[in-house]
Design an enzyme around this catalytic site. Structure first.
Site, PDB file in Angstrom:
ATOM      1  N   GLY A  45       0.778  -1.225   0.000  1.00 49.80           N
ATOM      2  CA  GLY A  45       0.000   0.000   0.000  1.00 49.80           C
ATOM      3  C   GLY A  45       0.812   1.279   0.000  1.00 49.80           C
ATOM      4  N   HIS A  46       2.126   1.178   0.121  1.00 46.34           N
ATOM      5  CA  HIS A  46       2.967   2.383   0.193  1.00 46.34           C
ATOM      6  C   HIS A  46       3.794   2.469  -1.082  1.00 46.34           C
ATOM      7  CE1 HIS A  46       5.906   5.280   2.055  1.00 46.34           C
ATOM      8  NE2 HIS A  46       4.763   5.760   2.485  1.00 46.34           N
ATOM      9  N   PHE A  47       3.257   3.129  -2.067  1.00 46.03           N
ATOM     10  CA  PHE A  47       3.847   3.257  -3.403  1.00 46.03           C
ATOM     11  C   PHE A  47       4.111   1.883  -4.023  1.00 46.03           C
ATOM     12  CE2 PHE A  47       5.691   7.014  -1.040  1.00 46.03           C
ATOM     13  CZ  PHE A  47       4.741   7.911  -1.477  1.00 46.03           C
TER      14      PHE A  47
END
Length: 151
Positions: A54-56
Site C-alpha cells: 500500500g505504500h507506493f
C-alpha cells in the site's frame, strides 16, 4: 559483564526485552550494544514487508515513520540492556521527535544499520540521536525523546 563491554542480541532476546511483535517489530538484531551509551539495530528490509503493497506499490518505499520507529525500538533495547531485566517489556512512549530528516528512500533489499547514541537520561526519560544507514549512506536521522512507563 563490564559496563562498556560490547555485545549483541538476536531477535528472540529482543522480543523478551521489548513488547513489539510482528508486523510492528522493526529490528531483527542489535549489535555493538554498549550499556548506557549506544547500539546499532539491524533491519533487513524485504519485499514481504506488510506496508509495501500500500505504500507506493509500483516503487516500494519504507515509510519514514517506521524508520523512526525502528530507531526507537533500537533505543528501547539499549535502555533495557542498560537498566536491567526489571524494565523488560515496559512501554516506551515518544515524547518528541526533533530534527527528523529523510535523506534517501529505503526499499526492498536494503539493510538498515540503525545507530542510536544516548544524549542524556533523567529518571525514566531518555534522549537519543538516531541515524539510519544503508551501505554507509545516511538514509534518515532524528533526535528522539521517550519515556518509559508501566503498562
Amino acid at each position: 559483564m563490564s559496563e562498556n563491554e560490547v555485545t549483541s542480541v538476536d531477535i528472540m532476546r529482543i522480543m523478551e526485552m521489548i513488547p513489539h511483535r510482528y508486523p510492528f517489530l522493526l529490528v531483527d538484531r542489535v549489535e555493538d550494544l554498549v550499556a548506557g551509551e549506544s547500539a546499532t539495530g539491524i533491519k533487513n528490509v524485504t519485499i514481504n514487508e506488510p506496508f509495501f503493497p500500500g505504500h507506493f506499490p509500483t516503487k516500494p518505499v519504507m515509510p519514514g515513520v517506521l524508520i523512526v520507529e525502528a530507531m526507537a525500538q533500537t533505543a528501547a533495547v539499549l535502555v533495557v540492556h542498560t537498566e536491567g531485566s526489571e524494565i523488560e517489556g515496559k512501554l516506551v512512549y515518544f515524547m518528541s521527535i526533533d530534527g527528523c530528516r529523510f535523506r534517501k528512500p529505503v526499499g526492498p533489499g536494503d539493510t538498515l544499520h540503525i545507530k542510536v547514541k544516548k544524549e542524556r537520561q533523567r529518571g525514566n526519560i531518555w534522549k537519543f540521536k538516531g541515524e539510519a544507514y544503508s551501505n554507509d549512506t545516511l538514509m534518515a536521522e532524528a533526535v528522539i525523546t521517550a519515556m518509559i512507563v508501566n503498562e
